[in-house]
Scaffold this motif. Structure first.
Motif, short mmCIF file in Angstrom:
data_model
loop_
_atom_site.label_atom_id
_atom_site.label_comp_id
_atom_site.label_asym_id
_atom_site.label_seq_id
_atom_site.Cartn_x
_atom_site.Cartn_y
_atom_site.Cartn_z
N TRP A 75 23.17 5.71 23.86
CA TRP A 75 22.80 4.43 23.25
C TRP A 75 21.81 4.66 22.13
O TRP A 75 20.85 5.41 22.27
CB TRP A 75 22.18 3.49 24.28
CG TRP A 75 23.17 3.00 25.27
CD1 TRP A 75 23.22 3.30 26.60
CD2 TRP A 75 24.28 2.13 25.03
NE1 TRP A 75 24.29 2.68 27.19
CE2 TRP A 75 24.95 1.96 26.26
CE3 TRP A 75 24.77 1.49 23.90
CZ2 TRP A 75 26.09 1.15 26.38
CZ3 TRP A 75 25.91 0.69 24.02
CH2 TRP A 75 26.55 0.53 25.25
N ASP A 76 22.05 4.02 21.01
CA ASP A 76 21.14 4.09 19.88
C ASP A 76 20.27 2.84 19.96
O ASP A 76 20.65 1.77 19.51
CB ASP A 76 21.94 4.12 18.58
CG ASP A 76 21.06 4.28 17.37
OD1 ASP A 76 19.83 4.12 17.50
OD2 ASP A 76 21.58 4.55 16.29
N SER A 96 17.74 1.78 18.42
CA SER A 96 17.19 1.14 17.23
C SER A 96 18.27 0.46 16.38
O SER A 96 17.94 -0.28 15.48
CB SER A 96 16.47 2.19 16.37
OG SER A 96 17.40 3.17 15.95
N SER A 97 19.53 0.71 16.66
CA SER A 97 20.59 0.16 15.81
C SER A 97 21.31 -1.00 16.49
O SER A 97 21.70 -0.90 17.65
CB SER A 97 21.63 1.24 15.48
OG SER A 97 21.04 2.25 14.73
N ARG A 110 25.04 -3.34 20.40
CA ARG A 110 24.31 -2.07 20.36
C ARG A 110 25.27 -1.00 19.91
O ARG A 110 26.45 -1.05 20.20
CB ARG A 110 23.77 -1.71 21.74
CG ARG A 110 22.64 -2.57 22.20
CD ARG A 110 21.83 -1.99 23.31
NE ARG A 110 22.60 -1.32 24.36
CZ ARG A 110 22.06 -0.75 25.42
NH1 ARG A 110 20.75 -0.75 25.57
NH2 ARG A 110 22.78 -0.17 26.33
N GLN A 111 24.75 0.01 19.23
CA GLN A 111 25.56 1.12 18.78
C GLN A 111 25.40 2.31 19.71
O GLN A 111 24.35 2.49 20.32
CB GLN A 111 25.13 1.55 17.38
CG GLN A 111 26.06 1.12 16.31
CD GLN A 111 25.67 1.70 14.96
OE1 GLN A 111 24.65 2.35 14.81
NE2 GLN A 111 26.48 1.46 13.98
N GLN A 112 26.45 3.10 19.81
CA GLN A 112 26.39 4.36 20.51
C GLN A 112 26.64 5.48 19.51
O GLN A 112 27.27 5.27 18.48
CB GLN A 112 27.46 4.42 21.60
CG GLN A 112 27.18 3.51 22.78
CD GLN A 112 28.25 3.67 23.84
OE1 GLN A 112 29.42 3.46 23.58
NE2 GLN A 112 27.84 4.06 25.03
N TYR A 113 26.13 6.66 19.83
CA TYR A 113 26.37 7.81 18.97
C TYR A 113 26.64 9.04 19.82
O TYR A 113 26.30 9.11 21.00
CB TYR A 113 25.19 8.06 18.03
CG TYR A 113 23.95 8.58 18.72
CD1 TYR A 113 23.66 9.94 18.74
CD2 TYR A 113 23.06 7.72 19.36
CE1 TYR A 113 22.54 10.42 19.38
CE2 TYR A 113 21.93 8.19 19.99
CZ TYR A 113 21.66 9.54 20.00
OH TYR A 113 20.55 10.01 20.64
N TYR A 118 26.90 13.52 19.15
CA TYR A 118 26.55 14.57 18.19
C TYR A 118 27.07 15.93 18.64
O TYR A 118 27.44 16.11 19.80
CB TYR A 118 25.03 14.64 17.99
CG TYR A 118 24.29 15.06 19.23
CD1 TYR A 118 24.03 16.40 19.48
CD2 TYR A 118 23.88 14.13 20.19
CE1 TYR A 118 23.37 16.80 20.64
CE2 TYR A 118 23.23 14.51 21.35
CZ TYR A 118 22.98 15.85 21.56
OH TYR A 118 22.33 16.24 22.71
N TYR A 120 27.15 13.80 13.44
CA TYR A 120 27.04 12.60 14.26
C TYR A 120 28.27 11.73 14.07
O TYR A 120 28.86 11.69 12.99
CB TYR A 120 25.80 11.79 13.88
CG TYR A 120 24.51 12.48 14.18
CD1 TYR A 120 23.88 12.30 15.41
CD2 TYR A 120 23.91 13.32 13.25
CE1 TYR A 120 22.69 12.95 15.71
CE2 TYR A 120 22.72 13.97 13.54
CZ TYR A 120 22.12 13.78 14.77
OH TYR A 120 20.95 14.41 15.05
N TYR A 133 29.51 7.55 15.28
CA TYR A 133 28.99 6.30 15.81
C TYR A 133 30.12 5.38 16.23
O TYR A 133 31.22 5.45 15.69
CB TYR A 133 28.14 5.58 14.75
CG TYR A 133 26.92 6.36 14.35
CD1 TYR A 133 25.70 6.18 15.02
CD2 TYR A 133 26.97 7.29 13.32
CE1 TYR A 133 24.59 6.91 14.66
CE2 TYR A 133 25.85 8.01 12.96
CZ TYR A 133 24.67 7.82 13.63
OH TYR A 133 23.55 8.54 13.29
#
Length: 108
Positions: free
Chosen positions: A45-46, A48-49, A76-79, A81, A96, A98
């Motif tokens: 989970w990101d 801040s985004s 909410r965004q997920q990322y 890497y 990365y 997203y």
């Protein structure tokens, strides 16, 4: 050229398609030897985004000209890497990716 000469000695000249396939395979092998990236991490989970996009569950709105559109919702965004390394095993960079995650609320 070396490949076509070697294959010529073993059974005749190569067609253009065969030569292109051999060249592509050699190039891919060389690129793989030069460096590589690890596997992608799990989705995280990101915090801040927050992405904002239309959501049918949030209803629609129409402007004064009668043009209608879907109200936006916040997500909410997920990322994920992965780390990449050069041919000597030295770290070079991180890649990365997203994607949109869980729906949070109507409105942004």
């Amino acid at each position: 050229m070396c490949t076509s000469l070697a294959l010529t000695a073993c059974g005749g000249p190569m067609t253009e398609e065969e030569a292109a396939a051999v060249e592509a395979e050699a190039l891919a092998s060389q690129e793989a030897e030069l460096g590589s990236c690890g596997t992608w991490s799990e989705w995280l989970w990101d915090g801040s985004s927050i992405s904002c996009s239309p959501r049918l569950g949030c209803g629609t709105y129409c402007d004064e000209y009668g043009n209608c559109d879907v109200n936006p919702g916040a997500f909410r965004q997920q990322y994920s890497y992965r780390a990449c390394f050069d041919e000597y095993g030295n770290y070079t960079h991180t890649e990365y990716q997203y994607r949109t995650g869980a729906f949070l609320s109507c409105g942004c």
